[in-house]
Design an enzyme around this catalytic site. Structure first.
Site, PDB file in Angstrom:
ATOM      1  N   HIS A  26     -40.192  36.201  18.995  1.00 53.91           N
ATOM      2  CA  HIS A  26     -40.593  37.665  18.713  1.00 53.91           C
ATOM      3  C   HIS A  26     -39.480  38.369  19.515  1.00 53.91           C
ATOM      4  CE1 HIS A  26     -44.902  36.524  17.475  1.00 53.91           C
ATOM      5  NE2 HIS A  26     -44.432  35.180  17.875  1.00 53.91           N
ATOM      6  N   ASP A 132     -44.892  44.515  18.015  1.00 54.01           N
ATOM      7  CA  ASP A 132     -45.331  43.300  17.500  1.00 54.01           C
ATOM      8  C   ASP A 132     -46.808  43.439  17.092  1.00 54.01           C
ATOM      9  OD1 ASP A 132     -46.509  40.305  17.662  1.00 54.01           O
ATOM     10  OD2 ASP A 132     -44.124  40.200  17.607  1.00 54.01           O
TER      11      ASP A 132
END
Length: 474
Positions: A26, A132
């Site tokens: 991520h 995210d």
């Protein structure tokens, strides 16, 4: 611009704030996206913990140091949290040792990120937050900032995102019918993909959504554009959220240059024949058991196929802690000497982009994290798919069933079993030395060309990036 005051009109137009989840796959994707956005002359602020910002910068490949210097890093301290070592329990393959880190980050980054957003809102006419999807709690206060706009980053394939979303809709209220080929009949279920604690954390984060202007995917319409379109169709029935396929985020043209800091595995690849090497790596969140390591070692050896094998344990919550405190993976005695003429075992962080871009690399045995999938597909490299947890089983289905550029090492239904050396040998031979493998290589090469063409000037992804920059700046 929202505000019409003279003050705001005189301010610089846009600043972007990235809020990543502190896990390598991520962190990496949003750092790559940061580079793409700075190429438009827009300042990017990357907000995270001190440790994980350092990790992201250390492991970045494909960009030069000057590009990294254009990004403003905001290092925030996290309070102490529970940090157990990575598990090697095959019955629970999800890296649950990271869950406490995610929870601490979500809880304690909200205030400093909110302060950063309010500060930037005074200095720019538009503040754009890209977060995210499972860090949504952190950016809740953006609703209090009139000149801010939010975009949610989806860190997996559009195929997986659509399949998950479609599955959650009761049959009687599904808004349209799918073509029979849209979702394969044997797509893996979500069972066993994550722990109860992680599922609860993700659900709580997603419940904080609802005020974003769009969703961003690190994918290419050349790869799973059908599923971006289906997500757009699904959104049109209940909201006006826009969907942007801006990937691949990473550079697609990697120079194979000599230099004193060049990794030894790249020098080794220089000496091998074109397409002759399979690259084996299971990402940053997987630890194999000793028994599985032995089976994999034997399977690679008996296949007689050349290989580079990255043999590492899963990342700890702090990768900068002393490594000797933790378990180190062990190979069979004398193994590296026996395979020295055709195999290399790498125990440190490997330059994956450069390996996949190297002409000697012909295949990739992968856990199918979306970062790895995108890197492999953009370089035209087919995949031996060995999913471990999270979105990986469905990413593997996209590769093997939809795109047909991959072959499964293990069916998800048998995830708790040790994969035997004979199975690994057969999969490697099929991918690297069979007619079936040649067809997969051909399809992968064609797909790679399409992906690289899409980011070239005038390509579909290049145009979509331009459209996104215009939309976020409005």
């Amino acid at each position: 611009m929202i505000s019409q005051t003279n003050n705001l009109k005189q301010l610089p137009q846009v600043a972007v704030v990235m809020v990543p989840l502190p896990a390598q796959g991520h962190l990496n994707q949003l750092l790559h996206l940061s580079h793409l956005i700075t190429s438009y002359g827009i300042p990017v602020h990357y907000a995270g913990s001190t440790t994980h910002n350092r990790q992201a910068k250390l492991r970045l490949h494909g960009w030069d140091s000057q590009s990294l210097a254009k990004i403003h890093f905001h290092d925030f301290q996290l309070p102490p949290y529970h940090s157990p070592p990575p598990s090697i329990d095959t019955s629970v393959p999800f890296p649950n040792h990271l869950t406490a880190l995610f929870q601490a980050s979500s809880t304690h980054l909200r205030e400093p990120v909110s302060q950063l957003l309010h500060q930037l809102s005074q200095n720019f006419s538009r503040v754009v937050v890209i977060h995210d999807i499972i860090m949504a709690y952190v950016i809740q206060d953006v609703k209090l900032i009139p000149n801010a706009k939010v975009f949610t980053f989806v860190p997996t394939s559009a195929f997986t995102m659509f399949a998950d979303t479609w599955e959650s809709i009761p049959e009687e209220v599904k808004p349209f019918q799918l073509d029979s080929k849209d979702i394969p009949e044997n797509i893996p279920t979500g069972e066993g993909c994550a722990t109860k604690e992680m599922v609860e954390f993700a659900i709580n984060q997603v419940q904080c959504l609802g005020f974003e202007s769009g969703w961003i995917y690190n994918t290419s319409r050349a790869i799973d554009g059908r599923y971006v379109t289906l997500l757009e169709k699904l959104s049109s029935t209940k909201s006006r959220i826009k969907h942007f396929a801006l990937g691949p985020f990473h550079p697609v043209h990697i120079k194979n240059e000599n230099g004193e800091n060049r990794h030894q595995c790249l020098k080794w690849l220089d000496e091998q024949e074109k397409g002759s090497v399979i690259y084996v790596s299971f990402g940053s969140t997987t630890s194999l058991t000793d028994d599985q390591i032995e089976e994999l070692a034997n399977g690679l050896e008996t296949s007689k196929v050349k290989f580079i094998w990255v043999l590492r344990s899963a990342d700890r919550t702090n990768i900068f802690e002393e490594a000797d405190k933790f378990r180190k993976a062990q190979l069979p005695e004398g193994y590296e000497d026996r395979v020295r003429d055709r195999g290399m075992v790498v125990r440190d962080w490997a330059p994956q982009l450069e390996i996949l871009a190297h002409p000697s690399t012909g295949g990739f045995m992968s856990h199918c994290g979306w970062n790895s999938c995108m890197e492999s597909l953009s370089m035209g490299v087919p995949i031996a798919a060995w999913p471990m947890h999270s979105d990986q089983p469905r990413n593997a289905a996209l590769l093997s069933e939809v795109l047909r550029v991959g072959i499964l090492v293990r069916d998800w239904a048998h995830r708790g079993e040790i994969v035997k050396s004979s199975t690994i040998e057969n999969v490697v031979k099929t991918l690297m030395a069979s007619e079936e493998g040649k067809e997969m290589m051909k399809r992968a090469a064609e797909l790679g060309e399409s992906v690289r063409g899409s980011v070239a000037e005038g390509g579909v992804c290049c145009l979509e990036r331009d459209s996104f920059i215009a939309h976020m700046s409005e």
